[in-house]
Design a protein around this motif. Structure first.
Motif, PDB file in Angstrom:
ATOM      1  N   CYS A   9       6.163  -2.684  -6.075  1.00 18.48           N
ATOM      2  CA  CYS A   9       6.077  -1.712  -4.992  1.00 18.48           C
ATOM      3  C   CYS A   9       5.269  -0.502  -5.443  1.00 18.48           C
ATOM      4  O   CYS A   9       5.401  -0.040  -6.578  1.00 18.48           O
ATOM      5  N   CYS A  61      11.698  -3.553  -1.422  1.00 21.25           N
ATOM      6  CA  CYS A  61      11.683  -2.087  -1.414  1.00 21.25           C
ATOM      7  C   CYS A  61      11.057  -1.591  -0.119  1.00 21.25           C
ATOM      8  O   CYS A  61      11.678  -1.672   0.940  1.00 21.25           O
ATOM      9  N   LYS A 114      10.697  -2.181  -8.244  1.00 16.94           N
ATOM     10  CA  LYS A 114      11.130  -3.343  -7.490  1.00 16.94           C
ATOM     11  C   LYS A 114       9.917  -4.057  -6.904  1.00 16.94           C
ATOM     12  O   LYS A 114       8.831  -3.487  -6.800  1.00 16.94           O
ATOM     13  N   SER A 160       9.165   2.340  -7.813  1.00 14.33           N
ATOM     14  CA  SER A 160      10.584   2.040  -8.034  1.00 14.33           C
ATOM     15  C   SER A 160      10.803   0.946  -9.067  1.00 14.33           C
ATOM     16  O   SER A 160      11.891   0.826  -9.610  1.00 14.33           O
TER      17      SER A 160
END
Length: 165
Positions: A151, A162, A157, A155
């Motif tokens: 992402c 996300c 993730k 983050s």
């Protein structure tokens, strides 16, 4: 410094002085600072980075670059070799381990937990800012990211879990 005790609180990452009595370094007093941990919440490593300085004169602050840096693997009670420490730092780290009382490992574990908590808190505060992705290599692509791409918000993730929801 902890007001209940006379010395530093190693478990909270405070610097502590020591001497290596049975080594080539026995004529000096050093100060070690527990400094670095992984800030990935999903990571199960327990690697604690240590920086070692010459002991300053009383009332003086630690200054300059550390003399030695090494990483303690708290899970295996050993020295980690994969972090780019110099050969001199690794040799010093081995002497440090040889002279380490068993009771100190509990303090290092506590220092790791404290520093990990601090790293996670800071990461949470920085989330969504440019500082939160400092040091990360992010692909520059103006198109829509793929489902399994990292992402862009930093983050850590996947996009699908996300901002792509």
């Amino acid at each position: 410094m902890n007001s209940k005790e006379q010395g530093p609180d190693i478990s909270r990452g405070e610097p502590f002085a020591f001497r290596l009595e049975r080594s080539a370094h026995k004529d000096k007093i050093f100060v070690a600072v527990p400094m670095t941990v992984c800030d990935n919440p999903a990571c199960s490593c327990k690697d604690l980075g240590m920086a070692v300085y010459d002991c300053p004169a009383q009332g003086r602050e630690l200054s300059g670059e550390p003399l030695y840096t090494f990483v303690l693997d708290l899970l295996n009670r050993s020295l980690q070799n994969g972090y780019g420490s110099s050969p001199e730092s690794l040799e010093f780290g081995r002497s440090f381990l040889d002279h380490n009382p068993e009771a100190s490992w509990g303090l290092y574990d506590q220092a790791f937990s404290f520093l990990k908590g601090e790293a996670m808190r800071k990461k949470k505060i920085l989330k969504g800012t440019t500082a939160s992705v400092a040091g990360q290599i992010m692909p520059i692509n103006n198109g829509k990211p793929g489902r399994n791409d990292p992402c862009r918000c930093g983050s850590g993730k996947k996009y699908k879990n996300c901002c792509g929801k």
